[in-house]
Design a protein around this motif. Structure first.
Motif, PDB file in Angstrom:
ATOM      1  N   LYS A  99      32.241  48.373  33.763  1.00  0.00           N
ATOM      2  CA  LYS A  99      32.796  48.087  35.078  1.00  0.00           C
ATOM      3  C   LYS A  99      34.166  47.457  34.913  1.00  0.00           C
ATOM      4  O   LYS A  99      34.345  46.555  34.085  1.00  0.00           O
ATOM      5  CB  LYS A  99      31.876  47.151  35.864  1.00  0.00           C
ATOM      6  N   LEU A 100      35.125  47.945  35.700  1.00  0.00           N
ATOM      7  CA  LEU A 100      36.484  47.428  35.597  1.00  0.00           C
ATOM      8  C   LEU A 100      36.519  45.931  35.907  1.00  0.00           C
ATOM      9  O   LEU A 100      35.883  45.467  36.859  1.00  0.00           O
ATOM     10  CB  LEU A 100      37.413  48.169  36.558  1.00  0.00           C
ATOM     11  N   ALA A 101      37.257  45.210  35.127  1.00  0.00           N
ATOM     12  CA  ALA A 101      37.441  43.773  35.351  1.00  0.00           C
ATOM     13  C   ALA A 101      38.924  43.492  35.477  1.00  0.00           C
ATOM     14  O   ALA A 101      39.755  44.124  34.809  1.00  0.00           O
ATOM     15  CB  ALA A 101      36.846  42.972  34.195  1.00  0.00           C
ATOM     16  N   LEU A 102      39.270  42.568  36.361  1.00  0.00           N
ATOM     17  CA  LEU A 102      40.669  42.226  36.596  1.00  0.00           C
ATOM     18  C   LEU A 102      41.201  41.325  35.502  1.00  0.00           C
ATOM     19  O   LEU A 102      40.506  40.417  35.016  1.00  0.00           O
ATOM     20  CB  LEU A 102      40.825  41.514  37.946  1.00  0.00           C
ATOM     21  N   THR A 103      42.437  41.564  35.117  1.00  0.00           N
ATOM     22  CA  THR A 103      43.155  40.631  34.264  1.00  0.00           C
ATOM     23  C   THR A 103      43.664  39.476  35.126  1.00  0.00           C
ATOM     24  O   THR A 103      43.497  39.473  36.355  1.00  0.00           O
ATOM     25  CB  THR A 103      44.348  41.330  33.588  1.00  0.00           C
TER      26      THR A 103
END
Length: 314
Positions: free
Chosen positions: A49-53
Motif C-alpha cells: 500500500k502506498l505510503a506518503l513521504t
C-alpha cells in the motif's frame, strides 16, 4: 493533484486509475510529473500500500483543498448554466418601484429559487460606474450617462414634468428661462448635476446662457414633493411618479416647452458576458419595462422610436 489525492486515498495507483477512469500508467505518470515539478518524492514505493513521504504528508492537505475547490467550481458553473444556482447582480434606479422593477425580485425568485439576487438601487451615474468597475454585471439606468466601456440599449421614454402647488405656474409649458428663475427643490443631492435628468436641464440652461441654482437639494423625490406640497418651492417629476399613489394631491404638472424625457436603458459592460442568472434577470426587467410603454408613431422612413410610458390623463 487529483491523481495524487486518489492514490493516497485508495492506497495504489491501480485503484486510483479505476476511480478516475484512466490507465494505471497514466496515474503513475501524473504523480511522477508532480514529483518532478516539486523536486520531491511523494510516495514510498515498494510496499503493498502506498505510503506518503514527509513531502507527501506536507502536500496532502493543500492538494485536497485544490481538488475540493475545483469540484466546487465545476458544480457552480454547471448549476449556473441551468439556473440552479449562481447570483444575479443588477442595478436599478432608486425610483425603481415606480416602474415595477422591484417586484422583479419576487417573480425571479419564484421561478429560480436557488439563484441568489443582489439588486442594487442607486443613482444612474453610480450604476454606470459600478458596471464599469465590475461590481455589478448589468443594470437599468436613466440616460444620459458616461458610457465608456458600456453597451447601452434604450428601452423606454418617460416624460419629465415641472411640478408646482400653484396652478398658475403650471398652466402653460415651462421654458428653461422660467425654470431657472423658479425656487427649485431638486432631489438626488448627492450626485447633483451628474444625475441624468438634472444633467439634461443643466445642458439646456448652459445653451441658453443661464445657470440653475436650486434653493433646496435633498435626496429623494418623495421628500421634494412633500416640500412642494407645502409651497416651499417647485420641482420636477417623471410621469411614472405623477401617476403613482405616492404623488401628493393638490400638485400640478406642466410639460417643458421643449419636452424633457427620462430614457430608461439596459446597460452592461461591452467586454464582459453576463452570467446566465443575470442575463435572465435582465430579460425579465426588459420585459417589464417594455410592457409599460406604447409605440409612438414616427415620421415615415424613420426607425421606430423608443417606446414611451403609457399613462392616464391628468
Amino acid at each position: 493533484m487529483r491523481a495524487f489525492v486518489e492514490a493516497y486515498r485508495l492506497g495504489s495507483f491501480t485503484a486510483a486509475a479505476d476511480a478516475l477512469g484512466v490507465a494505471q500508467a497514466s496515474v503513475s505518470e501524473l504523480v511522477r510529473r508532480l514529483e518532478d515539478e516539486l523536486d520531491a518524492l511523494l510516495f514510498v514505493r515498494g510496499s503493498r500500500k502506498l505510503a506518503l513521504t514527509a513531502a507527501g504528508q506536507e502536500l496532502l492537505p493543500y492538494a485536497e483543498q485544490v481538488v475540493h475547490a475545483a469540484d466546487s467550481g465545476t458544480r457552480a458553473v454547471r448549476s449556473l448554466g441551468s439556473l440552479g444556482g449562481g447570483t444575479a447582480t443588477f442595478g436599478v434606479p432608486r425610483n425603481a418601484d415606480y416602474y415595477l422593477l422591484s417586484s422583479l425580485v419576487q417573480t425571479f425568485h419564484m421561478r429560480y429559487p436557488s439563484v441568489r439576487v443582489r439588486l442594487v438601487g442607486q443613482n444612474s451615474a453610480e450604476t454606470a460606474a459600478a458596471i464599469q468597475a465590475g461590481k455589478i454585471e448589468a443594470g437599468m439606468l436613466i440616460l444620459p450617462i458616461d458610457d465608456e466601456d458600456l453597451s447601452v440599449r434604450p428601452l423606454l421614454r418617460d416624460e419629465v414634468f415641472y411640478i408646482s402647488a400653484d396652478p398658475a405656474r403650471a398652466a402653460t409649458p415651462v421654458t428653461i428661462a422660467q425654470f431657472a428663475k423658479a425656487d427649485l427643490v431638486l432631489y438626488d443631492a448627492h450626485y447633483g448635476w451628474k444625475d441624468p435628468t438634472r444633467r439634461q436641464l443643466a445642458e439646456r440652461a448652459q445653451l441658453a446662457g443661464l445657470r440653475l441654482e436650486p434653493m433646496i437639494e435633498i435626496e429623494h423625490v418623495e421628500s421634494a414633493l412633500k416640500l412642494v406640497a407645502s409651497n416651499v418651492g417647485d420641482t420636477i417629476a417623471s410621469g411614472a411618479v405623477i401617476d403613482s399613489a405616492a404623488f401628493p394631491a393638490g400638485l400640478h404638472a406642466a410639460p417643458f416647452a421643449e419636452p424633457l424625457f427620462d430614457v430608461i436603458a439596459l446597460a452592461q459592460h461591452r467586454a464582459r458576458p453576463l452570467s446566465n442568472a443575470t442575463r435572465e434577470f435582465a430579460r425579465l426587467a426588459e420585459d417589464t419595462i417594455r410592457e409599460l410603454g406604447v409605440r409612438e408613431p414616427g415620421p415615415p422612413g424613420e426607425d421606430a422610436p423608443v417606446p414611451r410610458v403609457a399613462r392616464r390623463g391628468r
